[in-house]
Design an enzyme around this catalytic site. Structure first.
Site, PDB file in Angstrom:
ATOM      1  N   GLU A  54      27.284 -71.380 -84.545  1.00 44.79           N
ATOM      2  CA  GLU A  54      26.814 -69.993 -84.567  1.00 44.79           C
ATOM      3  C   GLU A  54      26.018 -69.843 -85.859  1.00 44.79           C
ATOM      4  O   GLU A  54      26.571 -69.976 -86.954  1.00 44.79           O
ATOM      5  CB  GLU A  54      27.987 -69.020 -84.532  1.00 44.79           C
ATOM      6  CG  GLU A  54      27.599 -67.580 -84.298  1.00 44.79           C
ATOM      7  CD  GLU A  54      27.208 -67.276 -82.849  1.00 44.79           C
ATOM      8  OE1 GLU A  54      26.803 -66.126 -82.592  1.00 44.79           O
ATOM      9  OE2 GLU A  54      27.307 -68.167 -81.986  1.00 44.79           O
ATOM     10  N   ASP A  65      28.773 -57.462 -90.985  1.00 48.29           N
ATOM     11  CA  ASP A  65      29.223 -58.577 -91.808  1.00 48.29           C
ATOM     12  C   ASP A  65      29.811 -58.101 -93.127  1.00 48.29           C
ATOM     13  O   ASP A  65      29.351 -57.128 -93.715  1.00 48.29           O
ATOM     14  CB  ASP A  65      28.052 -59.522 -92.091  1.00 48.29           C
ATOM     15  CG  ASP A  65      27.524 -60.164 -90.824  1.00 48.29           C
ATOM     16  OD1 ASP A  65      28.350 -60.708 -90.080  1.00 48.29           O
ATOM     17  OD2 ASP A  65      26.309 -60.103 -90.576  1.00 48.29           O
ATOM     18  N   TYR A 180      32.418 -63.028 -77.581  1.00 49.60           N
ATOM     19  CA  TYR A 180      32.848 -63.021 -78.977  1.00 49.60           C
ATOM     20  C   TYR A 180      33.816 -61.861 -79.151  1.00 49.60           C
ATOM     21  O   TYR A 180      33.427 -60.698 -79.111  1.00 49.60           O
ATOM     22  CB  TYR A 180      31.625 -62.839 -79.882  1.00 49.60           C
ATOM     23  CG  TYR A 180      31.886 -63.016 -81.368  1.00 49.60           C
ATOM     24  CD1 TYR A 180      32.926 -62.365 -82.021  1.00 49.60           C
ATOM     25  CD2 TYR A 180      31.064 -63.835 -82.129  1.00 49.60           C
ATOM     26  CE1 TYR A 180      33.150 -62.526 -83.368  1.00 49.60           C
ATOM     27  CE2 TYR A 180      31.267 -63.995 -83.493  1.00 49.60           C
ATOM     28  CZ  TYR A 180      32.311 -63.339 -84.103  1.00 49.60           C
ATOM     29  OH  TYR A 180      32.526 -63.495 -85.451  1.00 49.60           O
TER      30      TYR A 180
END
Length: 270
Positions: A54, A65, A180
């Site tokens: 990834e 993030d 995911y």
């Protein structure tokens, strides 16, 4: 290369299932901390036995993030490394590693800036198998779905403990490669706690799709990987810990540190 892209994920997960293993998917930012070192980090991940990759495109506002990956984004952009450079690096990796699935994690502004059709076509030509657009909900994916399909690139979607059954059903009709799954609410990073609803979420997903389910966010140790396998995940994804580990060894034993960690995580994924 495009003709192969729809098969690599399916073939890899089939191989893992046959051997009784789960997937370990390490993450890094393309071009971090510089092009040459990034290439070394990624190859060390592959040499360590990563099931898939990834890889992120550096972005100025990566809202999903945590601080470790955000800092890597800032540092990468400061070197002038851009999308064209990232695609060229992927192409180089793909030429030397024809079988490993490669996923790209991006933010939608980067797709729009290049043009949706061109972005997916260029990604496929470089050897990308799947694209996860972190800030694009399935309800707004109508423009990217045909472009991804035409290019032979699979769309990967994020599922969280807050995902409703209705939205999960929608995702199941659009997604490819794997799902995911967010292990907990918040941003990516290294933590030791998991949302108590994760096992239930994995169960709900199984009712909607046969796609492999890989868990990320806070997965940083072999014990975390084993825990996710016990809960029913088909694999785990590790990002912030990969960046931190690489940073700690940039000047001493970088490849060995990455290989050893990937081997330990992959061994735990059973």
């Amino acid at each position: 290369m495009t003709a192969l892209t729809t098969h690599r994920y399916a073939e890899r997960f089939a191989e893992l299932t046959k051997s009784g293993q789960k997937a370990f998917i390490p993450f890094t930012i393309l071009g971090w901390p510089n092009r040459g070192t990034s290439r070394r980090i990624i190859q060390a991940m592959i040499d360590g036995g990563a099931s898939a990759l990834e890889l992120g495109l550096a972005f100025s506002d990566p809202m999903a993030d945590g601080p470790v990956i955000q800092q890597a984004d800032v540092e990468t952009l400061a070197t002038g490394f851009r999308v064209n450079d990232a695609l060229a690096l992927i192409r180089e990796i793909r030429l030397e590693n024809p079988k490993i699935p490669i996923g790209l994690l991006v933010y939608y502004n980067l797709v729009l800036a290049r043009g949706v059709k061109k972005f997916f076509r260029d990604a496929a030509d470089a050897g990308v198998d799947g694209v996860l657009i972190a800030d694009l909900p399935p309800e707004s994916a109508s423009e990217v779905v045909p472009a991804a399909k035409d290019a032979g690139v699979q769309l990967i979607f994020i599922v969280s403990p807050l995902t409703s059954d209705e939205r999960l059903q929608k995702i199941a009709t659009l997604a490819g490669g794997f799902l995911y799954v967010v292990s907990r609410l918040g941003v990516t990073g290294v933590e030791d706690r998991y949302d108590s609803d994760l096992k239930n979420l994995l169960g709900r997903i199984r009712l909607q799709t046969n796609l492999p389910v890989c868990v990320g966010f806070g997965i940083s140790t072999p014990e975390h990987a084993r825990q996710m396998a016990v809960l029913g995940a088909d694999g785990v994804i590790t990002g912030s810990r990969m960046i931190t580990l690489a940073r700690e060894h940039l000047n001493d034993g970088l490849e060995a540190a990455i290989r050893d960690f990937v081997q330990a995580m992959q061994a735990a994924c059973r």
